[in-house]
Design an enzyme around this catalytic site. Structure first.
Site, short mmCIF file in Angstrom:
data_model
loop_
_atom_site.label_atom_id
_atom_site.label_comp_id
_atom_site.label_asym_id
_atom_site.label_seq_id
_atom_site.Cartn_x
_atom_site.Cartn_y
_atom_site.Cartn_z
CB SER A 77 -0.97 0.18 1.29
OG SER A 77 -1.62 -1.23 1.02
CB CYS A 134 -5.30 -0.69 5.87
SG CYS A 134 -4.04 -1.52 5.06
CG ASP A 193 -5.23 -2.24 1.25
OD1 ASP A 193 -4.93 -3.45 0.86
OD2 ASP A 193 -4.40 -1.26 1.13
CD1 TRP A 248 -1.01 -8.58 5.80
CD2 TRP A 248 -1.74 -6.79 4.97
NE1 TRP A 248 -0.54 -7.65 6.52
CE2 TRP A 248 -0.98 -6.14 6.02
CE3 TRP A 248 -2.42 -5.63 4.42
CZ2 TRP A 248 -0.86 -5.30 6.50
CZ3 TRP A 248 -2.10 -4.37 4.48
CH2 TRP A 248 -1.07 -4.21 5.77
#
Length: 677
Positions: free
Chosen positions: A459, A629, A674, A676
Site C-alpha cells: 500500500s 487496513c 485493504d 492481508w
C-alpha cells in the site's frame, strides 16, 4: 521434302547465330552450383546450439502451428479436447491449471492452458465442435470478492452474457482465503453462472483456502475430479506416473550478451532502454531516494522507503498499491548451484513443446541459471507436492525416493506428513535438497517445476498532492527462525533492506503502480474513520497527507479520525512525530492510540473502538466512510464484528438490520478494506 528440311536447318542455324554465347540452361546450371556452395558453407556448417536429452521423462509431442487466434481452432489443430482457463493474480491459479494439464495425459485427455484475457469467451458455445470437449476454470478471488486482472473481462462476460452453453462440459476450482469476507466469491459465481447458461457440470465446485492448506484442498479435489472425468467421458487412467516435461531445454555457448535476459519482466533489454508506459510487463527502475529505519528499538525492523518517479510519467493516487519485483537471496541461489554441482552462468532456454501454446517459455528466455534462480523462479516458498513428486524420479537412494512419494501421496498420512515436514518446518527447495542429498534433478527441470517469482504489492504510504515525484513504501522486515533452526527471510523485504542510497549512484527497484478502489471520499467535508494498526497505517498516511494539503488550501474538512496500534510506544510507534504534528494542526481530528504491550492487559484498536462506540456511530450517521487496513485474520474480522455490534447497540437495530446496513455501506463505497493474511 529434302529441300524443305534444308531450309528449316538453315533457319535454325540463323536463329542460333543470333543467340548469346551463354544460354538459359547454362545460367540455370550455374545458379544451382552457386546455391549448393552457399548452402554447404553457411547452413550445413553452422554451429547449432546443444540440445539436452532428458532421461526418464516423456516430452509432450510437438504439434503444427496455426495463425488462427481462436482457442477452439487451436484445440482442433493440436488435437486437444480440454482447455483450462486460469484467473491468477499471484501465479497460483495458473500453476494449478498447468498441473491439471499435465495430469490430463494420464487420464486419457489432451489439455491446453489458456489465459482468458487472450480468448474470446463467446467461443465457449463452440465447444461442441470438439468431441468429448471439456473446460476447467481455476479462478482466484482477489481483494473484496473481485476477479483477478486477467479474468476481469471473462467475469463481465459471465455477468452480462446470455450465450447458450448447452454443449459445454465444465468444472470450477476456486482459490480464496477464509479470512476475507467474500471467500471464493469469483469461483462460486462462475460455477453458478455457467450452470445458469445451461452448461453441464462434470464435477462439483472445488474451494481452496489459502488461510488453511490450499495445496491439500487442491490435491483432494483433483483426485476425485479425475475419477469423475473418467466416468463422464468413458476413459480410463493410463497408469503412467512418469514425469511429463512441458518444456524442452536448449543450451547456448556463444550467445551475444545483448540477446540474454538479465531479469527483465518481459521485454529484452527493457532495463537498459526504459520506455513508458510502465506496467506489470514493463516495470520502471525507480531510484531509491530514502531508506530509513522507523522503529526506535526492539528486535524488529520497519523500513520507510522513498522511490523516485521523476520523469517516468507514473501517476498514482493515495490508496493505490505499488508492485515491487524482488531478487532472491544470492546465498540461496549459490547454494542451489553448489548442491547440484551446476555452473550457474551457463545460458539456457526452456521452450514449450506445444507450438500452439500461447506461453512459449515459463519465464523470459534465454538467460543464465543464475538469472533464472535470482529473478524468475520462487526458491523460498515451500514447494508443492507436484514438485516433490517429480523430484522423486531423481533420487538415487531408495529411502529418499520412498519418502518423497509417501509425503506427496493423496492420503491422510501423506497430507499430514507433507504439512509437518514441508509447510510447518518451512522447508524451501535448497533445504530439501540438503536434507535429501541423493536427489539431484537437472537444474533446467527444477526451473521448470518451480513457480514464478511474483511481484510483491505494498500500500502506497504517500499522497501525490504532497509527493508528486515519489512513492513511499512502509514495510516490516520478515526474518524469523523456523522449527528446524534455520532462518526464513522475506524475499522482498530482505532485498529492499540492502537498497541504501549512498552517493550519486542510487540503487534502483523495478516497480509499477496498480490502481485501487481504496479511496478517500470525493468531498473533503465527508468524515472518515481509519483503522490501521502497524503497517496498516500506510495508506492512511497518504489519506492524512491529502487532507492536510486540502486544509492548507483553505478548504473545509470533515472529521478525520485515526485508530492506530502497535506493541510499544517507545519502540514501534511509526511516524509518531508526523502524526502528532498533523493532530496538533487539526488536519487529523482524532488520534486514538493502542499500545498493546505497554501495560499488563493488552489493548488493541478494537478496544478503543468499543470505548468510542457512541462517537463512531454519530460520525457514521453523518455519512462517514469507514476504512480498515491490516491483518485480515484477526484484527479486520474483530473490527467488522464490532462495527455491526455498534449498529445494534447505538443504532438500535436488530442483527439482521445491522447486517443489511453494513452491506449498504459496502455497496455505496462507504466501507472499504485493504487487508492481508
Amino acid at each position: 521434302m529434302a529441300s524443305v528440311e534444308t531450309d528449316q536447318v538453315q533457319e535454325q542455324v540463323a536463329e542460333v547465330s543470333e543467340e548469346p554465347v551463354v544460354g538459359m540452361l547454362d545460367i540455370f546450371l550455374l545458379c544451382m552450383c552457386v546455391g549448393i556452395v552457399v548452402y554447404w558453407f553457411f547452413f550445413r556448417s553452422e554451429k547449432k546450439p546443444e540440445t539436452q536429452t532428458v532421461k526418464k521423462l516423456t516430452v509432450m509431442p510437438t504439434v503444427s502451428r496455426t495463425n488462427d487466434p481462436s482457442f477452439i481452432n487451436k484445440m482442433k489443430n493440436s488435437g486437444k479436447n480440454m482447455v483450462i482457463f486460469y484467473g491468477s493474480q499471484t501465479g497460483t491459479a495458473e500453476e494449478f491449471a498447468g498441473r491439471l494439464a499435465k495430469d490430463a495425459q494420464r487420464y486419457g485427455m489432451k489439455a491446453m492452458v489458456a489465459d482468458p484475457e487472450e480468448c474470446d469467451m463467446e467461443d465457449l458455445n463452440r465447444m461442441g465442435e470438439i468431441e468429448n470437449s471439456f473446460a476447467v476454470f481455476c479462478l482466484a478471488t482477489y481483494g473484496e470478492g473481485d476477479p483477478t486482472d486477467n479474468a476481469q473481462e471473462m467475469y463481465e462476460w459471465l455477468q452480462e452474457g446470455n450465450s447458450e452453453l448447452g454443449e459445454l462440459n465444465f468444472a470450477v476450482f476456486g482459490l480464496g482465503n477464509k479470512t476475507y469476507e467474500h471467500y471464493n466469491a469469483v469461483g462460486i459465481f462462475a460455477d453458478r453462472r455457467l450452470e445458469e447458461l445451461r452448461a453441464k457440470r462434470v464435477f462439483e465446485l472445488g474451494l481452496g483456502d489459502d488461510d488453511g492448506n490450499l495445496e491439500e484442498d487442491f490435491v483432494t479435489w483433483k483426485e476425485k475430479f479425475w475419477v469423475a472425468v473418467c466416468d463422464h467421458f468413458g476413459v480410463e487412467a493410463t497408469g503412467e506416473e512418469g514425469s511429463i516435461r512441458q518444456y524442452s531445454v536448449t543450451y547456448f555457448d556463444d550467445l551475444a550478451p545483448e540477446k540474454l535476459f538479465t531479469g527483465e519482466a518481459a521485454r529484452l533489454n527493457s532495463f537498459k532502454n526504459q520506455k513508458p508506459p510502465y506496467d506489470a510487463k514493463n516495470p520502471y527502475l525507480a531510484p531509491v531516494q530514502v531508506n530509513r529505519e522507523l522503529h526506535k528499538g526492539g528486535d524488529r525492523s520497519c523500513m520507510h522507503i522513498e522511490l523516485d518517479i521523476t520523469g517516468s510519467r507514473i501517476r498514482y493516487e493515495a490508496g493505490d498499491h505499488v508492485a515491487v519485483y524482488p531478487i532472491n537471496d544470492a546465498e540461496l541461489v549459490h547454494g542451489i548451484g553448489q548442491v547440484l554441482g551446476v555452473d550457474l552462468d551457463r545460458v539456457f532456454s526452456l521452450n514449450n513443446v506445444d507450438e500452439e501454446a500461447s506461453k512459449k517459455h515459463p519465464f523470459p528466455c534465454p538467460c543464465s541459471f543464475r538469472t533464472a534462480l535470482s529473478h524468475y523462479v520462487d526458491i523460498t516458498n515451500p514447494p508443492r507436492t507436484n514438485v516433490l513428486r517429480d523430484l522423486a524420479d531423481y533420487a538415487t537412494d531408495p529411502k529418499d525416493k520412498e519418502f518423497l512419494l509417501r509425503i506427496t501421496a493423496p492420503t491422510p498420512d501423506g497430507k499430514k506428513e507433507y504439512s509437518e515436514w514441508i509447510v510447518k518446518d518451512q522447508r524451501d527447495i535448497l533445504t530439501i535438497l540438503q536434507d535429501l542429498p541423493s536427489v539431484k534433478p537437472p537444474l533446467d527441470h527444477l526451473c521448470e517445476l518451480l513457480p514464478r517469482l511474483q511481484a510483491r504489492f505494498y500500500s502506497i504510504s504517500s499522497s501525490p498532492k504532497l509527493h508528486p515525484e515519489s512513492i513511499h513504501v512502509t514495510a516490516v522486515l520478515v526474518d524469523y527462525r523456523t522449527r528446524t533452526g534455520r532462518y526464513a527471510k522475506g524475499v522482498a523485504t530482505t532485498w529492499l533492506k540492502t537498497k541504501i542510497p549512498n552517493g550519486p549512484q542510487k540503487p534502483t527497484v523495478p516497480i509499477y503502480v496498480r490502481k485501487s478502489q481504496f479511496r478517500l471520499p470525493f468531498k473533503p467535508t465527508t468524515p472518515v474513520i481509519m483503522v490501521g494498526p502497524g503497517t496498516g497505517l500506510a495508506p492512511f498516511r497518504g489519506f492524512i497527507q491529502e487532507r492536510h494539503h486540502s486544509k492548507e488550501q483553505g478548504k473545509d474538512m470533515g472529521e478525520t479520525v485515526l485508530y492506530f496500534g502497535c506493541r510499544h510506544k517507545a519502540q514501534d510507534f511509526i511516524y509518531q512525530e508526523e502524526l502528532e504534528k498533523y493532530h496538533n494542526e487539526n488536519s487529523l481530528t482524532e488520534l486514538n492510540l493502542a499500545f498493546s504491550r505497554d501495560q499488563a492487559q493488552k489493548v488493541y484498536v478494537q478496544h478503543l473502538l468499543k470505548q468510542n462506540s457512541s462517537s463512531v456511530w454519530k460520525l457514521i450517521e453523518k455519512g462517514a466512510h469507514f476504512y480498515i487496513c491490516g491483518d485480515a485474520r484477526n484484527m479486520a474480522r474483530d473490527v467488522n464484528d464490532l462495527l455491526k455490534e455498534i449498529f445494534v447497540n447505538e443504532g438500535e437495530m436488530t442483527k439482521d438490520q445491522a447486517e443489511d446496513y453494513y452491506k449498504k455501506m459496502q455497496s455505496k463505497g462507504r466501507y472499504a478494506a485493504d487487508v492481508w493474511s
